[in-house]
Design a protein around this motif. Sequence first.
Motif, PDB file in Angstrom:
ATOM      1  N   PHE A 231       5.546  53.108 -23.594  1.00 45.09           N
ATOM      2  CA  PHE A 231       6.913  53.102 -23.061  1.00 45.09           C
ATOM      3  C   PHE A 231       7.813  52.207 -23.908  1.00 45.09           C
ATOM      4  CE2 PHE A 231       9.998  53.543 -19.669  1.00 45.09           C
ATOM      5  CZ  PHE A 231       9.627  54.760 -19.115  1.00 45.09           C
ATOM      6  N   ASN A 232       9.003  52.710 -24.233  1.00 40.69           N
ATOM      7  CA  ASN A 232       9.973  51.875 -24.943  1.00 40.69           C
ATOM      8  C   ASN A 232      10.586  50.903 -23.941  1.00 40.69           C
ATOM      9  OD1 ASN A 232       9.676  53.184 -27.465  1.00 40.69           O
ATOM     10  ND2 ASN A 232      10.979  54.843 -26.718  1.00 40.69           N
ATOM     11  N   THR A 233      10.439  49.633 -24.230  1.00 41.83           N
ATOM     12  CA  THR A 233      10.795  48.613 -23.243  1.00 41.83           C
ATOM     13  C   THR A 233      12.284  48.305 -23.219  1.00 41.83           C
ATOM     14  OG1 THR A 233      10.332  47.012 -24.966  1.00 41.83           O
ATOM     15  CG2 THR A 233       8.573  47.460 -23.382  1.00 41.83           C
ATOM     16  N   ILE A 234      13.004  48.769 -24.204  1.00 48.71           N
ATOM     17  CA  ILE A 234      14.434  48.480 -24.273  1.00 48.71           C
ATOM     18  C   ILE A 234      15.089  49.505 -25.191  1.00 48.71           C
ATOM     19  CG2 ILE A 234      14.305  46.929 -26.283  1.00 48.71           C
ATOM     20  CD1 ILE A 234      16.330  45.093 -24.790  1.00 48.71           C
ATOM     21  N   SER A 235      16.339  49.760 -24.949  1.00 51.99           N
ATOM     22  CA  SER A 235      17.104  50.606 -25.848  1.00 51.99           C
ATOM     23  C   SER A 235      18.346  49.801 -26.215  1.00 51.99           C
ATOM     24  CB  SER A 235      17.469  51.908 -25.133  1.00 51.99           C
ATOM     25  OG  SER A 235      18.319  52.676 -25.926  1.00 51.99           O
ATOM     26  N   ILE A 236      18.257  49.135 -27.354  1.00 46.60           N
ATOM     27  CA  ILE A 236      19.313  48.199 -27.753  1.00 46.60           C
ATOM     28  C   ILE A 236      20.510  49.028 -28.208  1.00 46.60           C
ATOM     29  CG2 ILE A 236      19.850  46.232 -29.233  1.00 46.60           C
ATOM     30  CD1 ILE A 236      16.657  45.933 -29.448  1.00 46.60           C
ATOM     31  N   SER A 237      21.596  48.896 -27.477  1.00 50.52           N
ATOM     32  CA  SER A 237      22.620  49.940 -27.489  1.00 50.52           C
ATOM     33  C   SER A 237      23.910  49.557 -28.176  1.00 50.52           C
ATOM     34  CB  SER A 237      22.942  50.344 -26.049  1.00 50.52           C
ATOM     35  OG  SER A 237      21.765  50.693 -25.356  1.00 50.52           O
ATOM     36  N   GLY A 238      24.199  50.279 -29.235  1.00 48.63           N
ATOM     37  CA  GLY A 238      25.517  50.163 -29.837  1.00 48.63           C
ATOM     38  C   GLY A 238      26.479  51.172 -29.231  1.00 48.63           C
ATOM     39  N   TYR A 239      25.918  52.152 -28.540  1.00 52.27           N
ATOM     40  CA  TYR A 239      26.731  53.244 -28.020  1.00 52.27           C
ATOM     41  C   TYR A 239      27.953  52.745 -27.257  1.00 52.27           C
ATOM     42  CZ  TYR A 239      28.306  57.478 -25.810  1.00 52.27           C
ATOM     43  OH  TYR A 239      29.100  58.516 -25.417  1.00 52.27           O
ATOM     44  N   HIS A 240      27.716  51.850 -26.321  1.00 51.25           N
ATOM     45  CA  HIS A 240      28.803  51.421 -25.426  1.00 51.25           C
ATOM     46  C   HIS A 240      29.754  50.452 -26.115  1.00 51.25           C
ATOM     47  CE1 HIS A 240      24.937  52.196 -23.515  1.00 51.25           C
ATOM     48  NE2 HIS A 240      25.641  52.983 -22.734  1.00 51.25           N
ATOM     49  N   ILE A 241      29.221  49.755 -27.119  1.00 58.16           N
ATOM     50  CA  ILE A 241      30.068  48.869 -27.919  1.00 58.16           C
ATOM     51  C   ILE A 241      31.092  49.719 -28.663  1.00 58.16           C
ATOM     52  CG2 ILE A 241      30.012  47.342 -29.950  1.00 58.16           C
ATOM     53  CD1 ILE A 241      27.266  46.307 -28.837  1.00 58.16           C
ATOM     54  N   ARG A 242      30.632  50.849 -29.194  1.00 58.24           N
ATOM     55  CA  ARG A 242      31.525  51.757 -29.898  1.00 58.24           C
ATOM     56  C   ARG A 242      32.511  52.408 -28.926  1.00 58.24           C
ATOM     57  NH1 ARG A 242      30.726  54.392 -34.781  1.00 58.24           N
ATOM     58  NH2 ARG A 242      32.724  55.069 -35.596  1.00 58.24           N
ATOM     59  N   GLU A 243      32.003  52.810 -27.770  1.00 59.11           N
ATOM     60  CA  GLU A 243      32.882  53.423 -26.765  1.00 59.11           C
ATOM     61  C   GLU A 243      33.964  52.446 -26.321  1.00 59.11           C
ATOM     62  OE1 GLU A 243      32.680  56.844 -25.147  1.00 59.11           O
ATOM     63  OE2 GLU A 243      32.013  56.814 -27.226  1.00 59.11           O
ATOM     64  N   ALA A 244      33.623  51.165 -26.301  1.00 59.63           N
ATOM     65  CA  ALA A 244      34.598  50.153 -25.882  1.00 59.63           C
ATOM     66  C   ALA A 244      35.654  49.926 -26.958  1.00 59.63           C
ATOM     67  CB  ALA A 244      33.898  48.849 -25.540  1.00 59.63           C
ATOM     68  N   GLY A 245      35.466  50.531 -28.128  1.00 56.17           N
ATOM     69  CA  GLY A 245      36.527  50.477 -29.124  1.00 56.17           C
ATOM     70  C   GLY A 245      36.156  49.837 -30.445  1.00 56.17           C
ATOM     71  N   SER A 246      34.889  49.531 -30.659  1.00 52.18           N
ATOM     72  CA  SER A 246      34.514  48.911 -31.938  1.00 52.18           C
ATOM     73  C   SER A 246      34.551  49.959 -33.050  1.00 52.18           C
ATOM     74  CB  SER A 246      33.106  48.331 -31.856  1.00 52.18           C
ATOM     75  OG  SER A 246      32.136  49.316 -32.162  1.00 52.18           O
ATOM     76  N   ASP A 247      34.462  49.501 -34.290  1.00 53.52           N
ATOM     77  CA  ASP A 247      34.280  50.441 -35.388  1.00 53.52           C
ATOM     78  C   ASP A 247      32.789  50.537 -35.714  1.00 53.52           C
ATOM     79  OD1 ASP A 247      33.578  48.289 -37.043  1.00 53.52           O
ATOM     80  OD2 ASP A 247      35.608  48.066 -37.833  1.00 53.52           O
ATOM     81  N   ALA A 248      32.461  51.329 -36.720  1.00 51.38           N
ATOM     82  CA  ALA A 248      31.049  51.570 -37.042  1.00 51.38           C
ATOM     83  C   ALA A 248      30.344  50.292 -37.506  1.00 51.38           C
ATOM     84  CB  ALA A 248      30.945  52.645 -38.120  1.00 51.38           C
ATOM     85  N   ILE A 249      31.056  49.463 -38.256  1.00 48.45           N
ATOM     86  CA  ILE A 249      30.443  48.228 -38.759  1.00 48.45           C
ATOM     87  C   ILE A 249      30.130  47.291 -37.599  1.00 48.45           C
ATOM     88  CG2 ILE A 249      30.816  46.173 -40.203  1.00 48.45           C
ATOM     89  CD1 ILE A 249      32.755  47.997 -41.871  1.00 48.45           C
TER      90      ILE A 249
END
Lengths: 555, 131
Positions: A231-249
Amino acid sequence: MSKEDIDKLYKEWKNNKFDKTAQRFGERKKEFKSDSNRTVKPLYSPLDIKDLDYTNKISFPGDYPFTRGVYPTMYRSKLWTMRQYAGFGNAKETNRRFRYLLEQGQTGLSVAFDLPTQIGYDSDYPLARGEVGKVGVAIDTLADMELLFDQIPLDEVSTSMTINSPASILLAMYKVVAEKQGVSSEKLAGTIQNDILKEYIARGTYIFPPEPSLRIITDIFDYCSKEMPRFNTISISGYHIREAGSDAIQELAFTIADGIEYVKAAVDIGMDVDEFAPRLSFFFNAQMDLFEEIAKFRAARRLWAEIMEERFKAQKAKSKMLRFHTQTAGSALTAQQPMNNIMRVTLQALSAVLGGTQSLHTNSYDEAMGLPTEDSVKIALRTQQLIAHETGAADTIDPLAGSYYIESRTDHLVKEARQYIEKIDELGGMAQAIETGYIQREIQENAYRLQKEIEKKDRVVVGVNEFIEEGEGKNNNLLKVDPTVEKEQIKELNNIKEKRDDKEVKDALTQIKKAAVNNNNLMYPIIKAVKAYATIGEISDALREEFGEYEAQYI
Amino acid sequence: MDNIIKVLIAKPGLDGHDRGAKVIARGLKEAGMEVVYTGLRQTPEQIVRSAIQEDVDVIGLSILSGAHSYLFPEIMNRLKKADRSDVVVIAGGIIPEDDHKKLKELGIKAIFQPGTPISKIVDFIENEVQK
């Protein structure tokens, strides 16, 4: 041809041909920028990657630093997992949607929980009013989870659960449901999101303060390394950081910095990095800048591998492999001319595939207006199947490697993300950087920049600020959550409470509090409580009593 | 000073998506308005209380969770009870078209879809609030 020769020829071309022609005809834009606001040159050539060492920085699929992919055969052996995020109403209804998706050829499940579940409230809690079953399925007790996975063989499908603060509780429920199906824990495959840091930064479903939250996470790492090794114990997420308005970097840098914080936390309590790191997984966004996104996925793999080696002296190759899920960008969907979203999703999904994702969710075209219908979800799934089977994109590994532009962007993204990570180190790590509001401010600045660019038409969004049609954007065919769901859910919750053994529940909750105070692994008493049909609210409250609650600062 | 329009941007319910709320807050500020942002997880009671305490002219409700059908009527009723139906209430986020009519009947003046330019919201507010 030597590098000097190419350099000479390039200069000749640039001065005599490009500049002259550009002067004569002009260029479409004053400056060409990537989505991350970085200059895009008119042409990339061998000169842009002349210092890039193939063996150390690119290498082969399955070899460090995994820039070209984590597995030697990639999609030639097995396509990515097609995993549509779904959940609404009650467990019975969501179970029906899951089985529909599996029938349509989906290969993994992904559970969306409603907000009360995500914040550790039962469906009858006052703040839950109006929210039950809305953005996901409502889960109060084990009984709901039994219904949710009814007739779904948990030894055959993998399940991803978007749950963070109460991840330990849902993981415990999943384990117990599987047990009841006769499936032992070591066979279970899937992922819990379990990424609290990005909740403080971007997503908002936190319960406890950072310190006890990190402790729950490391308890899960420890538990799974012993009991649920697949089982993957965590999914370290950039998804929501990007949705909140960040850029790719920023998405890349902040996600990797979150990862560093989790590894540090586990190492600090004495865990061996190679014991838990192979089960860490990641989650990224696929936005519209096709090439920058592909470069971002490749850069993420290299950066993580380098950091795991440099900082944490990981030995196992698996500890250095960044495996990730991708979801196409919800924030790129428009309410105007919604059918255009199908094309947006197609291109975003293509970037994820060309970037070597392990699993993928494609958004439905109607999601800027409400919950997707069965038909729109089907088109989203078909988009993936079409990319997989008709385009040839999955037939050779990392097909864009060696592109001067892609390799140069990949290398730049790694370097720029490293600069951010250094800055975060100076602030004392990610938890500290969040506490000071630095991360949130950086994201907000960028979100505002994007908005202004759209309003000034520096950034064209088809159907929104250009190619506009009057009176579009109507869609009366949205999925509606049955308004009686909340009432029914509360009725069921009360039924369960009547039937269960109250003493058993009380004892289990006491044990959770004890484990919280004595620093014993919380997973074991939580499993006990779940088996006794303790509710998510009750278990969360037991932890709230010991850990307190997080209060956000607004800047 | 008195002719500055004051706006409360509020996030009702448990929804954690506040990119839109923050972008709008900043945009309205740059347009010369005074803006207060409530932060996440506000109950209807808290929102109305803040609006009265801060003596705002406008409340901007941002919601993406689908809980508007319950939360918005609560807010409008509480405003009415407090005899503050003069406050202009506008909303944005993910609010299906089908629900707009009902919400407008409650007295919500405008519902802005994703993709609305801030300038349009500024114009709307300036038109509604005669100062």
